[in-house]
Design a protein around this motif. Structure first.
Motif, short mmCIF file in Angstrom:
data_model
loop_
_atom_site.label_atom_id
_atom_site.label_comp_id
_atom_site.label_asym_id
_atom_site.label_seq_id
_atom_site.Cartn_x
_atom_site.Cartn_y
_atom_site.Cartn_z
N GLN A 239 52.03 35.73 39.08
CA GLN A 239 52.60 35.13 37.87
C GLN A 239 51.85 33.86 37.50
OE1 GLN A 239 56.84 34.58 38.35
NE2 GLN A 239 57.15 36.68 39.06
N VAL A 240 51.51 33.05 38.51
CA VAL A 240 50.79 31.80 38.27
C VAL A 240 49.48 32.07 37.55
CG1 VAL A 240 49.52 29.93 39.43
CG2 VAL A 240 51.85 30.52 40.16
N TYR A 241 48.81 33.16 37.92
CA TYR A 241 47.51 33.48 37.33
C TYR A 241 47.59 34.48 36.18
CZ TYR A 241 45.05 30.78 40.81
OH TYR A 241 44.58 29.74 41.57
N GLY A 242 48.79 34.89 35.83
CA GLY A 242 48.94 35.82 34.71
C GLY A 242 48.35 37.19 34.99
N LEU A 243 48.42 37.62 36.26
CA LEU A 243 47.88 38.92 36.66
C LEU A 243 49.00 39.83 37.11
CD1 LEU A 243 44.92 37.67 38.89
CD2 LEU A 243 44.73 38.54 36.55
N ASP A 244 48.71 41.13 37.14
CA ASP A 244 49.68 42.00 37.80
C ASP A 244 49.45 41.88 39.30
OD1 ASP A 244 47.76 43.93 38.71
OD2 ASP A 244 47.92 45.00 36.81
N TYR A 245 50.45 42.30 40.05
CA TYR A 245 50.43 42.08 41.49
C TYR A 245 49.22 42.73 42.16
CZ TYR A 245 51.69 42.44 46.41
OH TYR A 245 51.66 42.38 47.77
N ALA A 246 48.90 43.95 41.77
CA ALA A 246 47.79 44.66 42.40
C ALA A 246 46.47 43.91 42.21
CB ALA A 246 47.68 46.09 41.86
N ASP A 247 46.25 43.35 41.02
CA ASP A 247 45.02 42.60 40.77
C ASP A 247 44.97 41.34 41.62
OD1 ASP A 247 44.03 44.41 38.99
OD2 ASP A 247 44.60 43.29 37.19
N PHE A 248 46.08 40.63 41.68
CA PHE A 248 46.11 39.40 42.47
C PHE A 248 45.89 39.70 43.95
CE2 PHE A 248 48.35 35.97 44.78
CZ PHE A 248 47.63 34.88 44.30
N ALA A 249 46.53 40.76 44.42
CA ALA A 249 46.35 41.16 45.82
C ALA A 249 44.89 41.48 46.10
CB ALA A 249 47.23 42.37 46.14
N ALA A 250 44.24 42.17 45.19
CA ALA A 250 42.83 42.53 45.38
C ALA A 250 41.95 41.29 45.41
CB ALA A 250 42.38 43.48 44.28
N HIS A 251 42.21 40.33 44.52
CA HIS A 251 41.41 39.10 44.50
C HIS A 251 41.58 38.32 45.80
CE1 HIS A 251 39.59 38.87 40.51
NE2 HIS A 251 40.69 39.38 40.00
N THR A 252 42.81 38.15 46.24
CA THR A 252 43.01 37.36 47.46
C THR A 252 42.46 38.08 48.69
OG1 THR A 252 45.28 38.23 47.72
CG2 THR A 252 45.01 36.16 46.52
N ARG A 253 42.49 39.39 48.66
CA ARG A 253 41.91 40.16 49.76
C ARG A 253 40.39 39.97 49.80
NH1 ARG A 253 43.81 44.79 48.24
NH2 ARG A 253 41.88 45.78 47.57
N ALA A 254 39.75 40.00 48.64
CA ALA A 254 38.31 39.78 48.59
C ALA A 254 37.95 38.36 49.03
CB ALA A 254 37.80 40.04 47.17
N ASN A 255 38.78 37.39 48.64
CA ASN A 255 38.55 36.01 49.06
C ASN A 255 38.65 35.89 50.58
OD1 ASN A 255 38.49 35.52 46.31
ND2 ASN A 255 40.52 34.60 46.22
N PHE A 256 39.66 36.51 51.14
CA PHE A 256 39.84 36.49 52.59
C PHE A 256 38.61 37.09 53.28
CE2 PHE A 256 41.02 38.57 56.54
CZ PHE A 256 41.68 37.56 57.22
N ASP A 257 38.13 38.22 52.78
CA ASP A 257 36.99 38.89 53.40
C ASP A 257 35.74 38.01 53.35
OD1 ASP A 257 38.56 41.08 53.91
OD2 ASP A 257 37.75 42.29 52.27
N ARG A 258 35.62 37.23 52.29
CA ARG A 258 34.45 36.37 52.15
C ARG A 258 34.51 35.21 53.15
NH1 ARG A 258 34.85 36.49 47.14
NH2 ARG A 258 36.02 34.58 46.82
N LEU A 259 35.69 34.62 53.32
CA LEU A 259 35.82 33.48 54.21
C LEU A 259 35.96 33.91 55.67
CD1 LEU A 259 36.08 30.39 54.44
CD2 LEU A 259 38.58 30.69 54.22
N PHE A 260 36.88 34.84 55.92
CA PHE A 260 37.11 35.31 57.30
C PHE A 260 36.27 36.57 57.51
CE2 PHE A 260 40.81 32.64 56.66
CZ PHE A 260 41.00 32.05 57.90
N TRP A 261 34.97 36.39 57.55
CA TRP A 261 34.04 37.52 57.52
C TRP A 261 34.16 38.41 58.75
CZ3 TRP A 261 30.72 36.91 61.62
CH2 TRP A 261 30.58 35.62 62.13
N LYS A 262 34.59 37.86 59.86
CA LYS A 262 34.72 38.70 61.07
C LYS A 262 35.90 39.67 60.98
CE LYS A 262 34.21 37.43 65.37
NZ LYS A 262 34.29 36.62 66.62
N ALA A 263 36.84 39.39 60.09
CA ALA A 263 38.02 40.26 59.95
C ALA A 263 37.86 41.26 58.80
CB ALA A 263 39.27 39.41 59.72
N LYS A 264 36.68 41.29 58.21
CA LYS A 264 36.45 42.24 57.12
C LYS A 264 36.39 43.66 57.66
CE LYS A 264 33.35 43.01 53.19
NZ LYS A 264 32.13 42.54 52.48
N PRO A 265 37.05 44.62 57.01
CA PRO A 265 37.05 45.98 57.51
C PRO A 265 35.63 46.56 57.60
CG PRO A 265 38.68 45.72 55.76
CD PRO A 265 37.88 44.47 55.79
#
Length: 265
Positions: A239-265
């Motif tokens: 809601q803060v970013y004006g996105l639907d939940y699936a889009d926001f989840a995908a963005h934060t997942r990609a961010n996590f993968d970039r920072l926590f690179w050892k936990a990337k699938p």
């Protein structure tokens, strides 16, 4: 009608070794997965607890771990050694350094040792390439100063875990290339100022977390938090970013993968 699978999301910070979850971990993990939380990072806050935290990560698929000395415990624990953190980083499921940081709200009397400890954690992040996990409360100026000094010496990645500080620290962290993590605090009715800080931050620098067992979002506020509730916080983030939940989840997942690179699938 066929059941729909919830979008995948990551709980970037939880404490699965805490007694709140004793004897219930398989159910807690199962509920998380049912909510779409397919990965989570459980955080060790005192190095003497590292073996038990590591054992949880080894036991469950999709669970990773990080370790350090929490700033509120820095005066009670042996001073951490950078080489010990570097050695732990050899484990395939060890993905981050910390949590560390500064907390002057409850433990200002130990701020000198907290600062020493923080600098040692920064050195470990620089040496391993793993992200630093920062807890800060009532110490915005010193936190920004020490993190900036570290970055000038040698670059490293970092997340401001459970971010609930002011706009100045948010901007300083973002200017250093760091990430802000949204916890249940951002869902509380009186947290509009905090939501505004997140709204002003780039979407590609946002993570979500529970910090469970603490800070449960509504409708569970005041009760035990758990990784499944990452989805509730993320819905507010969407809601803060004006996105639907699936889009926001995908963005934060990609961010996590970039920072926590050892936990990337």
């Amino acid at each position: 009608m066929a059941e729909t699978t919830p979008p995948e999301i990551v709980d970037s910070h939880c404490h699965l070794d805490f007694p709140d979850f004793a004897d219930e971990l398989p159910d807690v993990i199962a509920r998380a997965r049912a909510a779409g939380v397919t990965r989570m990072v459980t955080i060790c806050t005192r190095l003497r607890a590292e073996p038990s935290v590591r054992a949880i990560a080894e036991r469950f698929e999709g669970v990773y771990y990080a370790a350090g000395t929490h700033p509120m415990s820095a005066h009670e624990e042996p001073l951490i050694r950078t080489e010990d953190l570097v050695a732990l980083a050899a484990h395939p499921k060890f993905v981050g350094i910390g949590e560390t940081g500064l907390d002057y709200h409850y433990t200002a009397e130990s701020k000198e040792i907290q600062q020493v400890s923080l600098r040692l954690h920064i050195e470990a992040a620089q040496e391993t390439g793993l992200p630093l996990i920062i807890h800060t409360r009532g110490a915005d100026e010193d936190t920004a100063r020490i993190l900036t000094e570290g970055m000038k010496a040698k670059p490293y990645g970092c997340v401001m875990h459970c971010f609930s500080s002011g706009a100045a620290l948010a901007r300083a962290a973002l200017d250093l290339g760091f990430y802000l993590s949204m916890s249940g605090i951002a869902t509380f009715p009186k947290s509009q100022e905090l939501r505004d800080i997140f709204a002003a931050a780039p979407l590609d620098r946002i993570l979500v977390e529970t910090d469970s067992p603490y800070l449960a979002p509504p409708p569970h506020r005041g009760r035990r938090n758990e990784p499944a509730y990452t989805a509730l916080t993320a819905r507010i983030g969407a809601q803060v970013y004006g996105l639907d939940y699936a889009d926001f989840a995908a963005h934060t997942r990609a961010n996590f993968d970039r920072l926590f690179w050892k936990a990337k699938p």
